[in-house]
Design an enzyme around this catalytic site. Sequence first.
Site, PDB file in Angstrom:
ATOM      1  N   SER A 122      -5.980   2.696 -20.934  1.00  0.00           N
ATOM      2  CA  SER A 122      -6.606   3.328 -19.775  1.00  0.00           C
ATOM      3  C   SER A 122      -7.652   4.342 -20.233  1.00  0.00           C
ATOM      4  O   SER A 122      -8.526   4.026 -21.020  1.00  0.00           O
ATOM      5  CB  SER A 122      -5.544   3.968 -18.883  1.00  0.00           C
ATOM      6  OG  SER A 122      -6.108   4.452 -17.694  1.00  0.00           O
TER       7      SER A 122
ATOM      8  N   ASP B 290     -13.237   2.047 -17.338  1.00  0.00           N
ATOM      9  CA  ASP B 290     -12.305   2.713 -18.228  1.00  0.00           C
ATOM     10  C   ASP B 290     -11.777   1.662 -19.203  1.00  0.00           C
ATOM     11  O   ASP B 290     -12.123   0.480 -19.105  1.00  0.00           O
ATOM     12  CB  ASP B 290     -11.182   3.424 -17.457  1.00  0.00           C
ATOM     13  CG  ASP B 290     -10.274   2.462 -16.706  1.00  0.00           C
ATOM     14  OD1 ASP B 290     -10.659   1.295 -16.541  1.00  0.00           O
ATOM     15  OD2 ASP B 290      -9.188   2.885 -16.269  1.00  0.00           O
TER      16      ASP B 290
ATOM     17  N   ASP C 102      -9.033   0.034 -19.778  1.00  0.00           N
ATOM     18  CA  ASP C 102      -8.286  -1.174 -19.398  1.00  0.00           C
ATOM     19  C   ASP C 102      -8.888  -1.881 -18.196  1.00  0.00           C
ATOM     20  O   ASP C 102      -8.278  -2.774 -17.616  1.00  0.00           O
ATOM     21  CB  ASP C 102      -6.803  -0.873 -19.168  1.00  0.00           C
ATOM     22  CG  ASP C 102      -6.550   0.131 -18.053  1.00  0.00           C
ATOM     23  OD1 ASP C 102      -7.515   0.740 -17.576  1.00  0.00           O
ATOM     24  OD2 ASP C 102      -5.383   0.293 -17.660  1.00  0.00           O
TER      25      ASP C 102
ATOM     26  N   ASP D 292      -9.644  -1.219 -15.042  1.00  0.00           N
ATOM     27  CA  ASP D 292      -9.205  -1.193 -13.639  1.00  0.00           C
ATOM     28  C   ASP D 292     -10.001  -0.194 -12.805  1.00  0.00           C
ATOM     29  O   ASP D 292      -9.810  -0.109 -11.597  1.00  0.00           O
ATOM     30  CB  ASP D 292      -7.695  -0.947 -13.516  1.00  0.00           C
ATOM     31  CG  ASP D 292      -7.240   0.372 -14.126  1.00  0.00           C
ATOM     32  OD1 ASP D 292      -8.091   1.156 -14.585  1.00  0.00           O
ATOM     33  OD2 ASP D 292      -6.019   0.616 -14.152  1.00  0.00           O
TER      34      ASP D 292
ATOM     35  N   ASN E 156     -12.012   8.561  -8.554  1.00  0.00           N
ATOM     36  CA  ASN E 156     -12.276   8.187  -9.948  1.00  0.00           C
ATOM     37  C   ASN E 156     -12.664   6.726 -10.132  1.00  0.00           C
ATOM     38  O   ASN E 156     -12.811   6.254 -11.259  1.00  0.00           O
ATOM     39  CB  ASN E 156     -11.065   8.526 -10.817  1.00  0.00           C
ATOM     40  CG  ASN E 156      -9.812   7.749 -10.442  1.00  0.00           C
ATOM     41  OD1 ASN E 156      -9.876   6.745  -9.736  1.00  0.00           O
ATOM     42  ND2 ASN E 156      -8.664   8.216 -10.911  1.00  0.00           N
TER      43      ASN E 156
ATOM     44  N   SER F 275       0.082  19.107 -12.298  1.00  0.00           N
ATOM     45  CA  SER F 275      -0.169  17.900 -13.075  1.00  0.00           C
ATOM     46  C   SER F 275       1.090  17.048 -13.140  1.00  0.00           C
ATOM     47  O   SER F 275       2.207  17.562 -13.105  1.00  0.00           O
ATOM     48  CB  SER F 275      -0.624  18.273 -14.491  1.00  0.00           C
ATOM     49  OG  SER F 275      -0.605  17.154 -15.342  1.00  0.00           O
TER      50      SER F 275
ATOM     51  N   THR G  76       1.704  15.150 -15.808  1.00  0.00           N
ATOM     52  CA  THR G  76       2.013  14.868 -17.208  1.00  0.00           C
ATOM     53  C   THR G  76       2.078  16.088 -18.122  1.00  0.00           C
ATOM     54  O   THR G  76       2.534  15.974 -19.255  1.00  0.00           O
ATOM     55  CB  THR G  76       0.944  13.913 -17.783  1.00  0.00           C
ATOM     56  OG1 THR G  76      -0.358  14.503 -17.620  1.00  0.00           O
ATOM     57  CG2 THR G  76       0.984  12.573 -17.063  1.00  0.00           C
TER      58      THR G  76
END
Length: 540
Positions: free
Chosen positions: A75, A290, A292, A294, A385, A510, A512
């Site tokens: 990604s 990006d 990958d 998508d 995005n 966030s 993560t």
Amino acid sequence: MSVIDDDIFHETVAKLVRESDKFPKTCPTPMRYNIGGYRASAEFLSSAAFRIGIIATLLSTKLHSQPVGVMITASHTVPAENVLKIVNVLSSYDTQKWEGYLDQVVNADSADELTVCLSSVLKKSQIPAQINAQIFVAYDTRPFSRHLAEPVMAAAEILQARCIDYHVLSTPQLHYIVKSAPVYNTADSIGAPTEEGYFHRLSEAFHSLMASKQVRPSIVVDAANGVGAIKLKKLMKEINPNFLHVEVVNDHINCPEELNNSCGIDYVLNQQRPPLNVSMQKDVKYVSFDADADRLLYYYSDSHSFHILDGDKIASLFALYLLDLIRAAGLQLQLGLVQTAYANGASTSYIQKTLKIPVTCVSPGLKNLQWAAQAYDIGIYFEANGHGSIVFSPSALSIINTHEVLSPAQFNAIKALKSVIQLVNPACGDALANMLLVEVVLAYKNCFLREWNHIFVEIPSRLIKCEVPDRSIYTTADAERKLITPEGLQQKIDALVAKYTNGRAFVRPSDTEDATRVYAEASTRSESEDLALRIVELLQ
């Protein structure tokens, strides 16, 4: 339904626990499956990959042998990091339940704890006595991604699942194959469940939509040195060169260290400038993927500045086109659009007030948008995005396929709608499919990026990451647009926002890391910057 008996139950769990020793758990902190899957360095993921293989197999069995995919990809991450994602057809409720099972199993530290977790999952999910599963595995171009596929397949094989290694695919391709794969040997209407079927589906629809257009679009695509480079080149072999010309840059797929290095979507958005190896020329269209493939965004330059057309602009362009087709076809279908709080306020206003299309706001994460989009006959869903797609409800598909045609104009509109249904990826956001549809709409409107960009003017915005000691103290409501805790903080933010013309702001934790995201809009760039920084001061 008969469930697995006690002897087989205990034997199965014991064997899985023994085999898991081959893939020891080394990650020093607990892992949480979030909207992007599991994300960590490859050295920490072999144990998670084996255990994902277990859960994916049990889930496929629970879904009556519906295939479950496991994607190993990059990604927008740095080259050393991998993302493990499960690809399935679950509802919102069931997804949350199975992701909870997955976290328990992946984070089990000892053999005894893993035994307890697996036993609990088998009992709670009431797995049938006959485990009968299909597991599809795919990965990106980096060597260590391929190695992480091995523990996934090892787990599936222990449980005697039918496991297929599709080798190198983009994330959207695996989503497509999982969704189109037959169950119980019944054919699926969306196409052949192969990479060739994917390319055929896209190229056939694109040719149909471009057949009457008098233009030959030409674009430069930055592939972020990811898997999208080889997949786009394969796709272009299926595309009539009279309909589209593509030049691919940043296509060094054999140099993993170059992945997302000064290129790709996040670089373009964050730096507000073109990626490495792209020399901007006036009146040329540029696209970035990006890693990958998508997500995508468009950009161009003129004598004044550098202009980005993000997911908000793509969603608006698709909405314009579909409105035209629905009206020309004489169909009574509700078109709706789904966004997150990160969508620019000007895009929301344009969709609601100019196009008269309802807008739903949901929490970030593509699954959240997909589920909300299913409430409409035709649901367009996009994150700012560049991640998104279009879904058609079963009733909408039936109406489009059976509607009586009374005129040539109506025939052409319905034919175009059928081709759009074939072109968009029905399972997830897809940079290749969405790029082709953008080119179709631009040819249909006979316009360049400049005209597209001017359908609405964005309100200046600023997004800041603010590190905090403990992100768990920040809880939200209203699609993550309002803070519930810490108590009183939202009222202070509201008081700040009220001081700015066209002010809007929110804070969300966030998914993560111990950080919050601060997003602010105001009538000028300096004011949006000032508002965001003042909110950061409140957090600190």
